[in-house]
Design an enzyme around this catalytic site. Structure first.
Site: not given
Lengths: 1322, 370
Positions: A413, A944
Site C-alpha cells: 500500500d 486508484r
C-alpha cells in the site's frame, strides 16, 4: 423453580431456537418482569452475558482433547500402528511399550492444550466477575452486579473509564447533548475517540433517566460480527418507529471516555456481542515448506511400504527355502506353523510396525517447537522495535515464519505504508489561484532532518503563539529551536504512545502564506456583507467544518496519557495529586462529577474557558486544583495574552484520518479555529474573533465508492442551508455545476480548469489532493430531501445503498471553492528498503488509491522507479482498447527484452496502470497477458484501485505466476489484500488496527520489512528447511539399521536394539539438537544478509528444500546406515556376539553419526550448541549405562543387563565406533569441502566474508554489490533520490491519464522514455 | 478470544483503562532486552569446510588410522585358529552316519571321531568353540521364547512361565523349566579332544567348563530357584523341555555350582547369537606351564557325541580352536578397514591439497564472486 413438564421444556427450547434464528429480534425491558421465574422472562431465549471461551470442560477434557488430536493424520497413523501391535500375529514389540512414544507426544500436546485452556478459563472468570451497574426495579437504582448477570433487556450504566459489558443501545448519557465518547482500541485498535449518540425521545423524564419508564420494544437484527454496522429500530407504544444504527450502540469491550456515565439497553449479550463474534481465534495458515514437507512424507510412506514389501517377500522366500522345520522356528501356541505365504503376509504388517519411525513421529511436534523459538527471536529483535510506539513486531500467525524467506512479490500500500501517513498541509489553490506556502515549505525542510520520526506531544504548555504573523521567518527560527528542545524531552520521557497522533508540531503548525493572508485579511472582506459570499471564507470554513474531527482540550488529552506524563514529571506535586484523584475516581467513582467539570465545560463550548479567563489567577488555580499544573499554567498564559488564538492552543484535534486533522490545523493557522463539535453543531472562531455556531443538519460520511464526504449546515448568519463537500478531484469534478460566484466577473470563469491544473501539479509533486466545494441548498429541497433521508435511515434492508443514494442526490451541482495539497512524507529508510528488497530479487508492486501522478512521484521518491527506467503508462476506457494496448505493449516489451543490446534490462521496465484499466486487464481473457506483461516489469504501480481490486491483483499474481506473495498495508482498505496474500503484514500506524488484526505479522515501520525478510526470513527458512531435511535423514538412517538386520534374521522383524533405547533414541538422545539447530543456527550473519540482500535469493523458488536435497539426504541416510550396519557386521561375523551386544555398538555408532552429521550442518557453534550436543551424548551414555546396570529381567527379551558396560570395557568397541563414524560421514564431509572449495555458493562466500574484520568486509560487500548491480552503484553516487518537485522526473509523462480522460480519449499508451539509448555502463 | 485479548493488553500495560487504574510509573517498556542471546549475537565458532581448513584433519586421520590398522592386522594375524566341520553332510565325513540317522528322541547315542592335525602349536590359553551356521538364533519369535524371570529363579515364574514360551510352556500339564524354544533347542553335542602322541596313545586334553559364560549372567541373571541346594526338590513339579534328554537339574550332577539354570553351557546357549552363523564358547584349554605349548602341533582326535541335528535346516556344525588376543578372536577385517580408510583419507588429503592450491588461494585473494 417450579416444576415444568418436559414437553413444555422442549417446546420452550424450540421456541428459543426459533427466536434466536429469526432475522429480527423483539426485545423488551426486563424491568416489569423482575423477580419472576425464568419462564416468564421476555428475553429468556437470548444468551446471557457470561462467556465461556474454553474449549474443554474438566470432565470431558480427555475425550475432547483426544478427538482434537486425532484430527492430525500423523497421530492417527501412530496410534493405528500401536493398535496393530496388539494383534498377536503381527506384533513386533511388546504392545504396551509401543504405545509409549505416541502417548508421550500426545500427553505433551494435551498438557499444552490444557494449560492454555486453563488460562482462558481464568481470564473468562475474571471477566465474568467484573462488576457493572444494572438497574434494579426493587432498589430503584443501579446496583452493582457481575458481568455474567447482565441479560438482554437490562439497563446497564457505564461510568467513565469503564469497559462496556455488553452491546448496549445507548439511551442516556451524562452529556446534555446525549453524546458519549468511546475508545474502541480493545476492539479494532483505533485509538481516536468515537462519538456515540443516545437515542433521543426515549428517555421520558430528563435529566434523571428513568429506566422503568421505558416501555418500547427494541427490534434489532440478528447478531453479526460487523463492528461498523448495526441496524435496529425502537417501536414506541404509540407504534412510532425510531431507527438507530451503529452510532447509538456501545460495543462490548469499548471503554467509555470523556463521559461521566452512560445508560444503555442491552441488545446483545455474551457470545452474541459483536466483539465476541469477531473473535475467531488464531488463524492457521499452511506454509509452502509444510506443503512440500507433506509430499515428502508421502515419499517416505512409499519408501516404507517398499521396505515392508521387501521384508514380507523376503520372509516368504526364506521360509520356502527351509527343507524342514528347524528348531529355531517357533510354532504358534497350538503347535503348528503358518504357511510361508501367510507368514509373509503377516510379516508385512509387522514390518510396518518395526519401521514405523521412517515417518518421523516427532517431526511435527519439533516443527512447532522450532517455530515457537523462531518467533521468540523475531519478536525479541531490537531492530524491529519501535521506540516511538513502544511496539515490537507481532507474529499473529505462528506457523509461517519460514515463508518470510521465500517471498518473490511484495504488494504494498502507499499511504501509511511507504509514507508516514502524517499529513502536512503544503499548498492550496483557491478560486483558481495557487498559494504555494513557501515559508511553510522552508519550515518543513528545516524540521525534516531532525524530526523525522519523533512524535511530539502536545501536552506541554506551548508558548503563546502569536497566531500567524507576517514575520514568518522569525517565528520559524524560534519554532525550530523550540521543537528541538521538545524533541529531546520527549526522547527522555521515553516510551511514547501513538494515541495522541497528529499532534507533532510538524503537522499541527502551518505558516500561512503571506499572499493568502493578505487576501483574507483585506479590510473590505471583514464586513459582514461580503462575508456571506466570500469564497475564501467559505474555503476555510469548509476546511474547518467539513470533517469529523473531534475536538478535545489539553485536559482531556492529558487524561488519556496520564501515565506517560506522570512518568515524565514525577516531581510535580500537583501532578501526582491529580493522578491520585484519577486513580480513586476510576475505581470508586466518587469524584467523578467533581472531576469532570472542566471537561464538560470544554464540550459545551469555548465560552466557559473564556469565562475562566476573567477570574484572577490565584483563584483559578484553586478552582481548577483537580486539573494539573500544566493546565493551570496554560490558562495563565492565555490570560496574559489577549490574543484569542492563544486559548485555542489547548485544543487538540482527534481525527479518524490524518488529512482531516491536517486541514483543520491549516484552517486554524488562518484563524479559522474549530472550537467544538457536537452532533448538532460546530463552533468555529473566525479570524475576527467572533464565534460562529453552525447547526449541523446532516453529515454524509465518507465512503470508498463516493470518495467524498459532505456536511450540511445551517449558516448562523444567512440561515441558509449550506453543503460543504470535500473529496478526491475526480469524484468532485464531474459534479460541478457552474463556477462559483458568477458575479465575480469573467476573470475566474475557468476556475475548474485552473484548479485541475494545480491539482495535477500537486499530484506530480506527490501531494495528496482534495477538492472543496460548496452548495447552497434551498429550504424546500432540503425538506424534501430530509424526508428521503429519514426513510433511508430507518430502513432495515439495504440501508447502506439507500443512505448512499440520498447522499448522491444531494451532492450535485457543486461549486468549486478550491483544492488543497497535503504532503504525506515518506517513512524513513523507505528507498533503502525498497532497493534492498529489489536486490533481494523481490518484485515490489505498489497498489494505491491515489492518482497515477502522485503514485509515480512517490515511486521515484522511494526508488521504485529509476530515472532511466522505461515507464509504461496504461490507461484506457474500454476493453477493446485495453486489449490492443496490452497486446502491443507486450509485443513492445518482448521485442525490447529480446533485443540483444538489452540482455538483462527486463528489470528496467515499469508499468503504471490505473484502477479502471486494471479491472479490464484482470478480466479472465486478458489476465494471462497482463500477468505476462507484469512479469516482465520491474515495478508495477496500480493507481486508484479499490480494496477489492487490490486483493484481486494479489490473487491473480499468486495463482498465475505461482509465486510467494506478501502484502503489506496499514489501513482497512488493505485488509482484503493482506488476507489474499501468502503472508499479510500489517503496519500499525495511524489508521487503526484493522490491517494489523487481519495480518500475519504486524510491524510498525516499512523499513522493518528489510530485516524481517532478509534476515529473519532467510534464517527461519534455512533453519527450518535444514532441520526438516535432517529429520528425514535421521529417521531413515536409524530405521535402516533395523532394515538391514532383517536380511540376517530371516526377515523376522527382529531388532538388535533394545526397544526402550530405540524410543529414547528418538525422544531424548537425538531430539534436542535438531530443534536447537532449527531455532539457533545462523548460516550468515545479519550484517551480511542486510549488506548483501542478494543472499535472500537462495530461499526463493525452491531454495534449500528441494526434491534434490531431500533425495540426496535420503540416499546419504541409506549409505550411512549401510556403513553403520555392515562394518560392525563384518567385524562381528562368525563370533560369539549376541543379539543385543551386537546392537549396542550399532546404536552408539548411529548416535555419533547422526550427531556429527548435524555438526557438519551446523554453521555457527555457540555455547548453546556445544552444551546441547555434549549433553545429548552424555545423556545417551548415562541413561544407557544406568539402564544396563539396573535392568536384569525388566524388559524381555533384550535383557540389556551389563551389556554396554562389557562393551565399553572392550577396546574393539571404540575402534569400531571410530572407524564406522568416519566412514559414514566421510562422503558428506568431503562433498561439503569440495563444493565449498570448488564452487562455493553465495552463502558460503558470504560466510567467508563474515570472518573478515568489519572494514575489509564492508569493502568486499561493496565490491560484491557493485559487481552484481551496476545500476545501484550509479544510483548510490547520487546522495539522495530526486527531490519530488514540480517539473522533474514526472515530466516524462507528458500526457496524464486524467487529462486524457477529460478529453475523452480512450486510448493512452505512453511508452515514454528518454532511454532506449541507456547510458552505457557495461 | 476477547478474554485473552483483554488479558494480553493488560499485561502489556498498554491498555488505556488499565493504565489509568494502575497509576504512575508502572508502564513496562516492551523494548526487547538487548542481550546477546535474544539478539542472536552469541559469540560463535563458524567453521567453513573448505579444502584449506580441513586438509590437516584428513592427514591426521590418515596418519592415525594407518598405524592402528597395521597393529590390528598384525594382532589378528598372530591369533591362531583351527576350525573343523563335523556336520556329517558329506559321505566322507566320519559323522555322516550319525547325521543321517538322527532323531531327537533316539535313546542310543551316536558317537563319531574326527581326526585332525594342528600344524602349529597353540601357545596360550586355547578357547574351544562350537560353531553353527544357518542357525537363526536371532529369529524374532525364537529370541522372545524364554522367560527371564524363571531363569532368574523366580518361583512363580517357574510354576507358570511367561506366555512368550508358547508352545514350549507346558508339557503334560506341567510347566517346563526352562521354558521356551531357546532352551528347548539347547546345543547338546558333547565334544572331547584327544591328543595323539607320537607313540599313538590318546591323551585326553582337560577341558575347563567353567568361566565360559559372562560373569554377570552366571551370578546375576541366572539363578536357581531356592538357591543351589537340592535342585531336585526345587524343580519338583516341572517338566523338562521336550527335546532334552535329562531334566535341568541333571545338567551337571557333579558340580552344584554348574547345575540347573546356572549351568554355563546352558547360559552360553541362552545368550542368543546375533547372526545366523555364529560360534559359542564351549570349553577352555588352559595353559599348564610356561614352557610347553597348550596344544602342541601334532595329531588330534575330536570325539563327538552327536546329538544335535542341523541338516534339517542346511546347517553346519564346527569345532573351533582359537587363541585370543586383546581384540578377541581372529578378524583381519578391522585392521584392513583401518588401513584402507587411512589411505583414502591420506589420498583425499593430497587431492584437497591440490584443490586448495587451485581454488582456495584464488578465493582468498581476488575473490569476486560471480
Amino acid at each position: 423453580m417450579t416444576w415444568r413438564s418436559p414437553l413444555a421444556l422442549v417446546r420452550d427450547a424450540l421456541r428459543g431456537q426459533r427466536a434466536r434464528e429469526k432475522d429480527l429480534r423483539n426485545l423488551a425491558s426486563n424491568l416489569p418482569y423482575e423477580g419472576l421465574d425464568k419462564a416468564k422472562q421476555p428475553n429468556r431465549y437470548f444468551l446471557g452475558n457470561g462467556i465461556k471461551t474454553t474449549k474443554y470442560t474438566l470432565l470431558l477434557f480427555i475425550p475432547m482433547n483426544l478427538f482434537e488430536q486425532f484430527h492430525r493424520l500423523a497421530n492417527i497413523y501412530f496410534v493405528g500402528l500401536a493398535i496393530l501391535n496388539f494383534v498377536p500375529v503381527v506384533n513386533a514389540f511388546q504392545p504396551e511399550v509401543a504405545l509409549i512414544p505416541i502417548c508421550v507426544i500426545m500427553c505433551l500436546a494435551a498438557l499444552k492444550d490444557g494449560w492454555e485452556d486453563f488460562r482462558r478459563y481464568q481470564s473468562d472468570n475474571k471477566i465474568n466477575n467484573t462488576l457493572c451497574f444494572i438497574y434494579s426495579r426493587k432498589e430503584k437504582q443501579f446496583m452493582e452486579r457481575r458481568w455474567k448477570d447482565v441479560r438482554v433487556g437490562d439497563f446497564v450504566k457505564v461510568v467513565y473509564n469503564e469497559i462496556v459489558p455488553a452491546d448496549l443501545l445507548l439511551l442516556h448519557t451524562s452529556d446534555p447533548n446525549g453524546v458519549c465518547h468511546i475508545d474502541t482500541s480493545n476492539l479494532d485498535g483505533e485509538t481516536n475517540l468515537k462519538q456515540r449518540r443516545a437515542m433521543s425521545g426515549l428517555c421520558v423524564s430528563d435529566p434523571e433517566f428513568e429506566p422503568e419508564s421505558f416501555n418500547s420494544v427494541v427490534v434489532c437484527e440478528k447478531p453479526n460480527n460487523n463492528l461498523n454496522h448495526f441496524k435496529c429500530y425502537v417501536e414506541k407504544p404509540d407504534k412510532e418507529k425510531v431507527g438507530a444504527g451503529i452510532q447509538s450502540l456501545l460495543l462490548r469491550g469499548c471503554t467509555v471516555k470523556n463521559t461521566d456515565h452512560a445508560v444503555g439497553f442491552v441488545v446483545y449479550a455474551g457470545h452474541e456481542t459483536k466483539s465476541m463474534l469477531n473473535n475467531n481465534g488464531p488463524r492457521y495458515k499452511r506454509s509452502k515448506l509444510e506443503r512440500k514437507l507433506n509430499i515428502n512424507v508421502i515419499f517416505c510412506v512409499i519408501l516404507l511400504l517398499t521396505m515392508c514389501l521387501v521384508g514380507s517377500v523376503g520372509h516368504f522366500l526364506w521360509l520356502q527355502k527351509l527343507p524342514s522345520v528347524p528348531p529355531y522356528l517357533v510354532p504358534n501356541s497350538n503347535g503348528h506353523l503358518d504357511s510361508p505365504s501367510l507368514s509373509g503376509f503377516y510379516m508385512f504388517f509387522t514390518m510396518i510396525i518395526l519401521l514405523q519411525i521412517l515417518i518421523p513421529i516427532s517431526l511435527y511436534v519439533s516443527i512447532e517447537l522450532v517455530k515457537i523459538g523462531q518467533i521468540f527471536f523475531i519478536t525479541n529483535d531490537i531492530d524491529l522495535y519501535n521506540e516511538e510506539t513502544d511496539s515490537r513486531v507481532q507474529c499473529k500467525t505462528l506457523n509461517i515464519t519460514e515463508d518470510l524467506g521465500q517471498i518473490e512479490y511484495i504488494f504494498s500500500d502507499k499511504t501509511g505504508t511507504l509514507t508516514e501517513n502524517k499529513m502536512v498541509f503544503r499548498r492550496c489553490s483557491i478560486m483558481g489561484t495557487e498559494y504555494p506556502h513557501k515559508e511553510n515549505a522552508i519550515r518543513l525542510a528545516v524540521l525534516e532532518p531532525e524530526s523525522g520520526e519523533e512524535v511530539i506531544f502536545n501536552q506541554r504548555p506551548r508558548p503563546p503563539h502569536t497566531g500567524w504573523s507576517l514575520h514568518a521567518e522569525d517565528t520559524n527560527s524560534e519554532d525550530t529551536g523550540y521543537d528541538h528542545d521538545n524533541q529531546r524531552k520527549s526522547k527522555v520521557t521515553g516510551n511514547a504512545q501513538s494515541n495522541v497522533a497528529f499532534s507533532s508540531p510538524l503537522e499541527t503548525e502551518v505558516i500561512p502564506d503571506r499572499k493568502l493572508l493578505q487576501q483574507i485579511s483585506r479590510p473590505d472582506r471583514s464586513d459582514s456583507g461580503s462575508r456571506k459570499t466570500d469564497p475564501y471564507l467559505d474555503f476555510f470554513l469548509g476546511l474547518a467544518i467539513c470533517n469529523t474531527v473531534v475536538v478535545s482540550t489539553a485536559t482531556a488529552q492529558r487524561q488519556r496519557e496520564s501515565v506517560f506524563s506522570s512518568s515524565g514529571q514525577t516531581n510535580n506535586p500537583l501532578d501526582s495529586l491529580s493522578n491520585l484523584v484519577k486513580k480513586s475516581a476510576s475505581t470508586r467513582h466518587i469524584f467523578t462529577s467533581w472531576k469532570y467539570k472542566p471537561k464538560r465545560s470544554r464540550t459545551v463550548s469555548e465560552d466557559s474557558v473564556v469565562e475562566e479567563d476573567h477570574f484572577n489567577t490565584p483563584v483559578k488555580i484553586e478552582g481548577s486544583g483537580v486539573t494539573d499544573g500544566l493546565q493551570t499554567c496554560s490558562l495563565q498564559a492565555s490570560s496574559q495574552c489577549d490574543d484569542p488564538a492563544a486559548t485555542s492552543d489547548n485544543l487538540s484535534y482527534e481525527a479518524e484520518s490524518p488529512d482531516e486533522a491536517a486541514l483543520v490545523y491549516a484552517a486554524k493557522a488562518y484563524g479559522f479555529i474549530l472550537l467544538a463539535r457536537t452532533p448538532d453543531s460546530v463552533t468555529v472562531r473566525l479570524p475576527s474573533g467572533e464565534d460562529l455556531v453552525f447547526e449541523v443538519l446532516d453529515t454524509l460520511t465518507f465512503d470508498f465508492n463516493r470518495k467524498r464526504m459532505s456536511i450540511l449546515v445551517r449558516h448562523p448568519i444567512t440561515k441558509e442551508c449550506v453543503l460543504y463537500t470535500k473529496g478526491a478531484d475526480y469524484a468532485i469534478m464531474e459534479l460541478l455545476s457552474t463556477p462559483y460566484a458568477e458575479h465575480l466577473s469573467g476573470k475566474q470563469k475557468n476556475i475548474a480548469a485552473d484548479t485541475q491544473h494545480h491539482l495535477d501539479c500537486y499530484a506530480k509533486e506527490g501531494l495528496r489532493t482534495l477538492c472543496f466545494t460548496k452548495k447552497i441548498v434551498t429550504d424546500k429541497v432540503y425538506e424534501s430531501w430530509t424526508v428521503n433521508r429519514q426513510r433511508a435511515l430507518a430502513a432495515m434492508d439495504n440501508r447502506e445503498e439507500l443512505v448512499m443514494d440520498t447522499a448522491v442526490q444531494l451532492e450535485t451541482d457543486l461549486s468549486l471553492l478550491g483544492a488543497t495539497g497535503i504532503e504525506d512524507r515518506l517513512q524513513e529508510s523507505v528507498p533503502e528498503t525498497v532497493v534492498a528488497l529489489r536486490e533481494a530479487g523481490i518484485q515490489v508492486w505498489v497498489l494505491t488509491g491515489d492518482k497515477p501522478e502522485t503514485a509515480v512521484n512517490i515511486g521515484y521518491a522511494c526508488r521504485l522507479l529509476e530515472e532511466e527506467d522505461l515507464v509504461i503508462n496504461m490507461s484506457c476506457k474500454n476493453k477493446l482498447a485495453c486489449t490492443s494496448i496490452l497486446d502491443c505493449t507486450l509485443e513492445e516489451v518482448r521485442r525490447y527484452s529480446e533485443d540483444p543490446r538489452n540482455v538483462d534490462t527486463r528489470q528496467d521496465i515499469a508499468l503504471v496502470i490505473d484502477g479502471h484499466t486494471l479491472t479490464m486487464a484482470l478480466s479472465s481473457d486478458l489476465q494471462d497477458r497482463f500477468v505476462d506483461l507484469a512479469k516482465r516489469c520491474r515495478t508495477v504501480l496500480c493507481c486508484r484501485v479499490t480494496p477489492l481490486q487490490k486483493s484481486r491483483v494479489v490473487k491473480v499474481v499468486r495463482e498465475k505466476l505461482k509465486v510467494m506473495t506478501l502484502a503489506v498495508g496499514d489501513g482497512a482498505n488493505d485488509v482484503n489484500m493482506i488476507q489474499a496474500a501468502d503472508i499479510g503484514i500489517g503496519i500499525s500506524g495511524q489508521e487503526g488496527m484493522q490491517a494489523v488484526m487481519a495480518s500475519d505479522f504486524a510491524i510498525s515501520r516499512f523499513k522493518h520489512l528489510k530485516k524481517l525478510l532478509l534476515v529473519h526470513g532467510h534464517w527461519c527458512y534455512t533453519r527450518l528447511a535444514n532441520m526438516i531435511i535432517y529429520f528425514f535423514y535421521k529417521n531413515v538412517a536409524y530405521v535402516n539399521l533395523l532394515f538391514w538386520y532383517q536380511f540376517f534374521c530371516g526377515f523376522s522383524a527382529n531388532t538388535m536394539i533394545d526397544y526402550w533405547l530405540m524410543i529414547f533414541f528418538n525422544l531424548f538422545f537425538t531430539s534436542v539438537p535438531p530443534i536447537m539447530f532449527g531455532i539457533m543456527d545462523k548460516d550468515v550473519s545479519a550484517e551480511m544478509l542486510l549488506g548483501v540482500p542478494e543472499l535472500y535469493r537462495t530461499g526463493q523458488g525452491a531454495g534449500e528444500y528441494t526434491f534434490f536435497t531431500f533425495w540426496v539426504s535420503i540416499l546419504d541416510a541409506f549409505y550411512q546406515s549401510l556403513v553403520c550396519f555392515f562394518i560392525p557386521y563384518l567385524v562381528y561375523q562368525d563370533s560369539d556376539i549376541d543379539v543385543f551386544t551386537f546392537g549396542t555398538p550399532l546404536n552408539t555408532i548411529s548416535l555419533f553419526t547422526i550427531l556429527l552429521h548435524l555438526s557438519i550442518e551446523i554453521k555457527a557453534w555457540t555455547v548453546v550448541h556445544w552444551v546441547v550436543m555434549l549433553a545429548s551424548v552424555a545423556l545417551y551414555f548415562i541413561v544407557t549405562l544406568a539402564y544396563s546396570a539396573m535392568c536384569v529381567t525388566c524388559n524381555p527379551p533384550s535383557n540389556p543387563y551389563w551389556i554396554l558396560q562389557s562393551q565399553m570395557a572392550d577396546p574393539m568397541f571404540y575402534l569400531l565406533c571410530t572407524i564406522t563414524t568416519v566412514v559414514a560421514l566421510l562422503p558428506r564431509y568431503t562433498f561439503h569441502v569440495l563444493r565449498n572449495s570448488i564452487a562455493p555458493s553465495p552463502l558460503v562466500q558470504a560466510r567467508r566474508l563474515d570472518r573478515l574484520d568489519v572494514s575489509t568486509r564492508d569493502e568486499w560487500m561493496k565490491e560484491w554489490r557493485s559487481f552484481r548491480g551496476i545500476g545501484q552503484v550509479k544510483r548510490s553516487r547520487l546522495s539522495n533520490p530526486p527531490s519530488p518537485t514540480l517539473g522533474t522526473p514526472a515530466d516524462i509523462h507528458p500526457q496524464s491519464p486524467t487529462a486524457s480522460d477529460i478529453m475523452g480519449d480512450d486510448l493512452t499508451l505512453n511508452v515514454i522514455s528518454e532511454n532506449f539509448q541507456r547510458p552505457v555502463h557495461k | 478470544m476477547m478474554a485473552s485479548s483483554y488479558n494480553a493488553k493488560e499485561e502489556d500495560g498498554n491498555h488505556p483503562g488499565a493504565a489509568n487504574h494502575a497509576g504512575a510509573g508502572v508502564v513496562k517498556s516492551k523494548k526487547p532486552d538487548n542481550t546477546a542471546f535474544k539478539q542472536q549475537r552469541l559469540p560463535a565458532w563458524q567453521p567453513i569446510l573448505t579444502a584449506g581448513t580441513v586438509l590437516p584433519a584428513f592427514f591426521v586421520i590418515g596418519l592415525i588410522f594407518i598405524p592402528i590398522g597395521i597393529g590390528l592386522y598384525v594382532t589378528s594375524n598372530n591369533i591362531k585358529e583351527f576350525e573343523i566341520d563335523y556336520t556329517g553332510a558329506d559321505i566322507n565325513n566320519p559323522c555322516y552316519n550319525c547325521a543321517k540317522n538322527f532323531s531327537w528322541n533316539s535313546t542310543t547315542q551316536c558317537v563319531c571321531s574326527v581326526p585332525f592335525t594342528l600344524e602349529q602349536p597353540f601357545e596360550s590359553n586355547v578357547f574351544m568353540y562350537y560353531g553353527l551356521s544357518n542357525f537363526y538364533q536371532n529369529h524374532r519369535r525364537y529370541v522372545k521364547s524364554r522367560d527371564d524371570s524363571q531363569l532368574n529363579g523366580d518361583r512363580s515364574a517357574l510354576k507358570s512361565p511367561s506366555k512368550e514360551c508358547e508352545p514350549y510352556r507346558t508339557s503334560e500339564g506341567q510347566p517346563i523349566a526352562p521354558c521356551g524354544a531357546i532352551a528347548n533347542s539347547l546345543f547338546n553335542d558333547t565334544l572331547e579332544l584327544y591328543h595323539i602322541d607320537s607313540n599313538g596313545s590318546r591323551n585326553e586334553i582337560p577341558l575347563v567348563k567353567k568361566g565360559i559364560a559372562w560373569w554377570t549372567d552366571k551370578h546375576v541373571k541366572f539363578r536357581n530357584p531356592g538357591g543351589n541346594d537340592n535342585l531336585t526338590v526345587a524343580f519338583q513339579g516341572t517338566s523338562k523341555p521336550v527335546n532334552w534328554r535329562k531334566p535341568v537339574f541333571d545338567l551337571d550332577p557333579e558340580d552344584p555350582d554348574n547345575n540347573g539354570f546356572i549351568n554355563e553351557d546352558f547360559i552360553v546357549w541362552m545368550r542368543t547369537a546375533a547372526l545366523p552363523t555364529f560360534r559359542k564358547l564351549y570349553r577352555i584349554i588352559q595353559k599348564k606351564s610356561s614352557t610347553t605349548p597348550t596344544l602342541p602341533s601334532g595329531k588330534y582326535v575330536l570325539n563327538i557325541t552327536y546329538n544335535y541335528p542341523v541338516l534339517s535346516f542346511d546347517g553346519r556344525k564346527r569345532m573351533i580352536l582359537s587363541t585370543i588376543s586383546w581384540m578377541g578372536g581372529k578378524n583381519p577385517f578391522l585392521g584392513i578397514a583401518y588401513i584402507t580408510v587411512g589411505s583414502i583419507c591420506f589420498f583425499l588429503g593430497v587431492v584437497l591439497l591440490i584443490i586448495h592450491h587451485k581454488y582456495d588461494t584464488r578465493n582468498n585473494s581476488a575473490d569476486i564472486p560471480n
